[in-house]
Design an enzyme around this catalytic site. Structure first.
Site, PDB file in Angstrom:
ATOM      1  N   LYS A 261      -5.158 -10.843  -6.238  1.00 36.60           N
ATOM      2  CA  LYS A 261      -6.366 -11.178  -5.464  1.00 36.60           C
ATOM      3  C   LYS A 261      -7.531 -10.270  -5.872  1.00 36.60           C
ATOM      4  O   LYS A 261      -7.302  -9.142  -6.329  1.00 36.60           O
ATOM      5  CB  LYS A 261      -6.085 -11.129  -3.964  1.00 36.60           C
ATOM      6  CG  LYS A 261      -5.973  -9.772  -3.381  1.00 36.60           C
ATOM      7  CD  LYS A 261      -5.947  -9.781  -1.858  1.00 36.60           C
ATOM      8  CE  LYS A 261      -5.918  -8.328  -1.432  1.00 36.60           C
ATOM      9  NZ  LYS A 261      -5.833  -8.001  -0.087  1.00 36.60           N
TER      10      LYS A 261
ATOM     11  N   LYS B 196       0.821  -1.214   0.000  1.00 38.18           N
ATOM     12  CA  LYS B 196       0.000   0.000   0.000  1.00 38.18           C
ATOM     13  C   LYS B 196       0.851   1.259   0.000  1.00 38.18           C
ATOM     14  O   LYS B 196       0.456   2.264  -0.582  1.00 38.18           O
ATOM     15  CB  LYS B 196      -0.976   0.002   1.177  1.00 38.18           C
ATOM     16  CG  LYS B 196      -2.055  -1.050   0.990  1.00 38.18           C
ATOM     17  CD  LYS B 196      -3.240  -0.863   1.913  1.00 38.18           C
ATOM     18  CE  LYS B 196      -4.314  -1.871   1.552  1.00 38.18           C
ATOM     19  NZ  LYS B 196      -5.258  -2.128   2.623  1.00 38.18           N
TER      20      LYS B 196
ATOM     21  N   LYS C 217     -11.170  -4.593  -3.749  1.00 34.92           N
ATOM     22  CA  LYS C 217     -12.036  -3.420  -3.912  1.00 34.92           C
ATOM     23  C   LYS C 217     -11.332  -2.350  -4.731  1.00 34.92           C
ATOM     24  O   LYS C 217     -11.967  -1.493  -5.329  1.00 34.92           O
ATOM     25  CB  LYS C 217     -12.333  -2.801  -2.537  1.00 34.92           C
ATOM     26  CG  LYS C 217     -13.108  -3.678  -1.596  1.00 34.92           C
ATOM     27  CD  LYS C 217     -13.077  -3.092  -0.164  1.00 34.92           C
ATOM     28  CE  LYS C 217     -13.645  -4.072   0.835  1.00 34.92           C
ATOM     29  NZ  LYS C 217     -13.460  -3.676   2.240  1.00 34.92           N
TER      30      LYS C 217
END
Ligand code: TYM
Length: 355
Positions: A217, A115, A220
């Protein structure tokens, strides 16, 4: 000496639409665990600030995740459903854990590295300390079991490390106050105030991958909506996304070994198995030797059959905002009483004059 009472805790962030990965990897397990344990399920709104401080619709997103919990079958009367920021003890314990955990532990987290990207110096301090708040979410209830998808495994290992370091660092105080609990760790029996929480991960759907790329994966944050099935997608959209899902040209194998090196095939079989509540082997027994042109329509029918009722319930529940808010308020009060009981002892162990 007493032992820890089984207690389940888990959380979901109010960021973006919930997708099939969240449902099969986590929420479906939340629902099942209600039958056997006391459960606390939390919409972790404070966590979502680590990625984006200013959300236009944080309150709406929080309500929408709550509606998804309820629509999936979580019972907010028998168990507890609430949003994290209502119970300030999470933040209080997270601060203490920031002083227990080491920066090196946080720097090693793969989710932080992903991130934060290349510009780590510019990532928020909250993003680095995220796992400390997650440990606090769990341990402020002294929860023993945490159902999550595979991607949260490292954070749960860190939660155990934090619990263990706290138990060790304060072991004389814990013994003096008589607030330790006995735990079996392999062959050893240890005492501590916080349990070493067990992750509940596994089954064919612990890691659902993108429908467009079997090496990523389902997420969102993927810019392509075709990469995921959202819990709010209608039947046509679900069918279209499955029809367009990436596959390879071979037929399905009859044994699970045959899925090796075929990530897209493995993913679709895992999704089928997760939705049908069977093993991947059972799916291959039925579909082995068949082409995707036959398997995909069967998968689409199953997905619509399982997901459409949830989407309908979500719409119905979301229309009653006063009800959703009342669930969160009531859950927050009950969770808050439990969290405060833990924190009273934590303050005493540390010597903080707050009680
Ligand atoms: P979050 O909000 O990203 O995801 C919620 C849950 O969905 C699971 N999940 C998946 N499972 C299978 N396949 C996928 N593709 C997939 N994508 C997501 C996640 O593993 C998770 O269980 N840090 C957590 C939230 C959290 C938490 C906690 C969880 C905060 N405090 C305490 C447990 C206990 C997170 O970001 O999940």
């Amino acid at each position: 000496m007493s032992s820890f009472k089984p207690l389940v805790f888990s959380g979901v962030q109010p960021t973006g639409n919930l997708h099939l990965g969240n449902y099969l990897g986590a929420i479906k397990k939340f629902v099942a665990l209600q039958e056997t344990s006391e459960c606390i399920y939390c919409v972790v709104d404070l966590h979502s600030l680590t990625a984006q401080l200013v959300h236009q619709d944080l309150a709406e997103q929080t309500r929408s995740i709550t509606a998804a919990f309820l629509a999936s079958g979580i019972d907010p009367m028998k168990h507890i459903v609430f949003n994290q920021s209502r119970v300030m003890q999470h933040a209080e314990l997270a601060w203490i854990f920031n002083c227990v955990a080491r920066i090196g532990w946080m720097n090693r987290m793969t989710q932080f590295k992903d991130k934060a990207g290349k510009d780590r110096e510019n990532a928020s301090l909250g993003l680095l300390a995220y796992p400390s708040l997650m440990a606090a979410d769990i341990l402020v209830y002294r929860a023993t079991h945490v159902p999550v998808g595979e991607d949260q495994k490292q954070h749960l290992e860190l939660t155990r490390d934090i619990a263990q370091k706290f138990n060790n660092d304060f072991s004389p105080r814990i013994a003096d106050l008589g607030v330790g609990v006995e735990m079996r760790i392999g062959e050893e029996t240890v005492h501590g105030f916080f349990p070493l929480t067990e992750p509940v991960i596994g089954g064919p759907a612990a890691r659902i991958m993108s429908l467009r790329d079997g090496s990523k994966k389902m997420s969102k944050s993927d810019p392509s909506d075709l990469s995921r099935i959202n819990l709010t997608d209608d039947a046509d959209t679900i069918s279209k996304k499955i029809r367009k899902a990436k596959t390879d040209p071979a037929a399905l194998p009859s044994e699970a070994d045959g899925l090796e090196g075929r990530p897209e095939a493995e993913n679709l079989v895992g999704i089928y198995a997760g939705l049908a509540d069977v093993t991947a082997e059972a799916v291959l027994k039925e579909f082995g030797g068949r082409q995707f042109s036959e398997f995909k329509p069967a998968l689409a029918d199953l997905a619509v059959e399982k997901l459409a009722p949830i989407a309908g319930e979500m719409r119905r529940i979301s229309a009653d905002q006063a009800y959703v808010d009342a669930v969160l308020r009531d859950g927050g009060e009950r969770a808050g009483a439990k969290a405060e009981a833990t924190m009273k002892t934590v303050r005493e162990i540390i010597g903080l004059l707050g009680n």
